[in-house]
Design an enzyme around this catalytic site. Structure first.
Site, mmCIF file in Angstrom:
data_model
loop_
_atom_site.group_PDB
_atom_site.id
_atom_site.type_symbol
_atom_site.label_atom_id
_atom_site.label_comp_id
_atom_site.label_asym_id
_atom_site.label_seq_id
_atom_site.Cartn_x
_atom_site.Cartn_y
_atom_site.Cartn_z
ATOM 1 N N HIS A 275 0.856 -1.219 -0.120
ATOM 2 C CA HIS A 275 0.089 -0.002 0.082
ATOM 3 C C HIS A 275 0.930 1.206 0.000
ATOM 4 O O HIS A 275 1.629 1.525 0.808
ATOM 5 C CB HIS A 275 -0.960 0.043 1.308
ATOM 6 C CG HIS A 275 -1.751 -1.125 1.162
ATOM 7 N ND1 HIS A 275 -1.908 -2.023 2.251
ATOM 8 C CD2 HIS A 275 -2.621 -1.565 0.214
ATOM 9 C CE1 HIS A 275 -3.049 -2.952 1.757
ATOM 10 N NE2 HIS A 275 -3.230 -2.605 0.706
ATOM 11 N N GLU B 110 1.905 3.800 3.027
ATOM 12 C CA GLU B 110 2.460 3.179 4.477
ATOM 13 C C GLU B 110 3.708 3.450 4.524
ATOM 14 O O GLU B 110 4.634 2.377 4.217
ATOM 15 C CB GLU B 110 1.863 1.746 4.605
ATOM 16 C CG GLU B 110 0.275 1.652 4.299
ATOM 17 C CD GLU B 110 -0.248 0.147 4.338
ATOM 18 O OE1 GLU B 110 -1.478 0.203 4.493
ATOM 19 O OE2 GLU B 110 0.415 -0.647 4.313
ATOM 20 N N HIS C 180 3.287 -3.356 6.756
ATOM 21 C CA HIS C 180 2.301 -2.398 6.555
ATOM 22 C C HIS C 180 2.183 -1.435 7.594
ATOM 23 O O HIS C 180 2.751 -1.711 8.934
ATOM 24 C CB HIS C 180 1.046 -3.165 6.498
ATOM 25 C CG HIS C 180 1.040 -3.862 5.297
ATOM 26 N ND1 HIS C 180 0.142 -3.632 4.016
ATOM 27 C CD2 HIS C 180 1.458 -5.159 4.658
ATOM 28 C CE1 HIS C 180 0.289 -4.650 3.031
ATOM 29 N NE2 HIS C 180 1.214 -5.414 3.557
ATOM 30 N N GLU D 269 1.747 -5.315 10.884
ATOM 31 C CA GLU D 269 1.287 -4.018 11.022
ATOM 32 C C GLU D 269 2.016 -3.112 11.925
ATOM 33 O O GLU D 269 2.233 -3.858 12.979
ATOM 34 C CB GLU D 269 -0.354 -4.003 11.106
ATOM 35 C CG GLU D 269 -1.207 -4.553 10.138
ATOM 36 C CD GLU D 269 -1.296 -3.824 9.092
ATOM 37 O OE1 GLU D 269 -1.088 -2.644 8.949
ATOM 38 O OE2 GLU D 269 -1.919 -4.402 8.039
HETATM 39 ZN ZN LIG Z 1 -1.272 -2.135 4.205
#
Ligand SMILES: [Zn+2]
Length: 334
Positions: free
Chosen positions: A63, A66, A157, A221
């Protein structure tokens, strides 16, 4: 000047990636103790002359907005090249979505992290389908060349939502393999001591490498999305340190599960099946917020729905396209 020479001269791989968002020529150079190869935009491999048998992929920017993991990977790359970072593993770094990165967006046309395990074939051609094909190919080449029994892929991420647990890791569904305690402890060392066990197949990058190559793969994350240069550096100290130790093969983790590890099982992957789909809670709801069994949680397009048991929500997003996941609901295991 060739791009690897620019890197050796001190330019960052992030800068080169951002300046060449559509195309970067393939290039390989042998320097003092390793071979460096660029495979395309955002794709760089380091093979130390005397490497161990732990094939390692670190990916970020699947993404584009990020930025924290991108900055962390970029710093590791810089330090490998200037010799500050000792490297023992054959290592591939991936900056997933350079075009989205350049405009500070999650994606251009389609969520790249829904296009792996070949799902790009089911979607109309766009930038992200091309990119998924390119990433699948570079991973295939890397894991074929360094086809050791130990492979790992950490897909880094940051989340859109604020979260009750700032850092957490998703363990892809792998019913035929025993879950690795050392790997869970590695996540703990990266500061992602909350582990979510996925209970179904997926089209994510980490599920792709896990299911096809038996790699130890995680979606990790690391906190909340911030623009480049605005990430709270102090909250990544332990993550950076552990990634650095992992690359120099000095990260020691126990065979016994670390006491800080908290496990969650995914109980429900909620799919949006109607344009009228809507949540009954505000946009600001944090990841891991608890919903009671009889609480009205969402409108499925026809009726209001409860969960039937107490569950916590992760990744709520009612704006996904129809057929995509609008939220995960998880339950603590231990
Ligand atoms: Zn992500």
């Amino acid at each position: 000047m060739e791009n690897i020479q620019k890197l050796i001269n001190g330019e960052s791989f992030l800068k080169i990636t951002r300046e060449n968002e559509t195309y970067l020529p393939k290039e390989t150079t042998k320097i003092s103790s390793m071979t460096i190869s660029i495979y395309g935009t955002g794709l760089i491999e380091f093979i130390p002359d005397n490497h161990n048998d732990k094939s390692t992929i670190l990916s970020c920017a699947i993404h584009g907005n990020e930025t924290a993991p991108i900055e962390i990977c970029d710093e590791l790359i810089t330090n490998i090249i200037n010799g500050k970072q000792d490297l023992k593993c054959p290592t591939l770094f991936i900056f997933g979505n350079p075009k989205a990165m350049n405009i500070g967006k999650r994606f251009i046309d389609f969520n790249l992290n829904r296009l792996f395990t070949g799902n790009h074939k089911n979607i109309d051609d766009c930038y992200e389908t091309e990119r998924a094909i390119e990433l699948e190919a570079v991973v295939e080449e890397f894991f074929s060349k360094y086809n050791y029994s130990f492979k790992r892929h950490y897909d880094l991420h940051t989340a859109i939502k604020p979260s009750k647990h700032e850092k957490f890791a998703i363990y892809p569904y792998c019913p035929d393999r025993e879950k690795s305690i050392e790997q869970m402890n590695t996540m703990e060392a990266l500061d992602a001591n909350i582990i979510l066990f996925s209970t179904s197949k997926a089209t994510t990058f980490s599920y792709h490498t896990s299911s096809i190559y038996n790699s130890h793969s995680f979606t990790v994350e690391l906190g909340k999305v911030h623009p480049f240069g605005k990430n709270p550096q102090e909250s990544f100290i332990r993550t950076r340190e552990s990634l650095s130790q992992l690359l120099s093969d000095q990260l020691i983790v126990s065979h016994e599960l670390h006491e800080n590890v908290v496990k969650y099982q995914v109980q429900l992957s909620l799919i949006k099946n109607s344009e009228k789909f809507a949540f009954h809670f505000p946009e600001t709801t944090e990841n891991f917020t608890l919903f009671k069994a009889d609480e009205l949680v969402y409108f499925d397009g026809e009726k209001d729905c409860t969960l039937g048991e107490d569950l916590r929500i992760v990744f709520p997003n009612q704006n996904v396209v129809i057929g995509q996941r609008a939220a995960l609901f998880v339950k603590q295991e231990n």
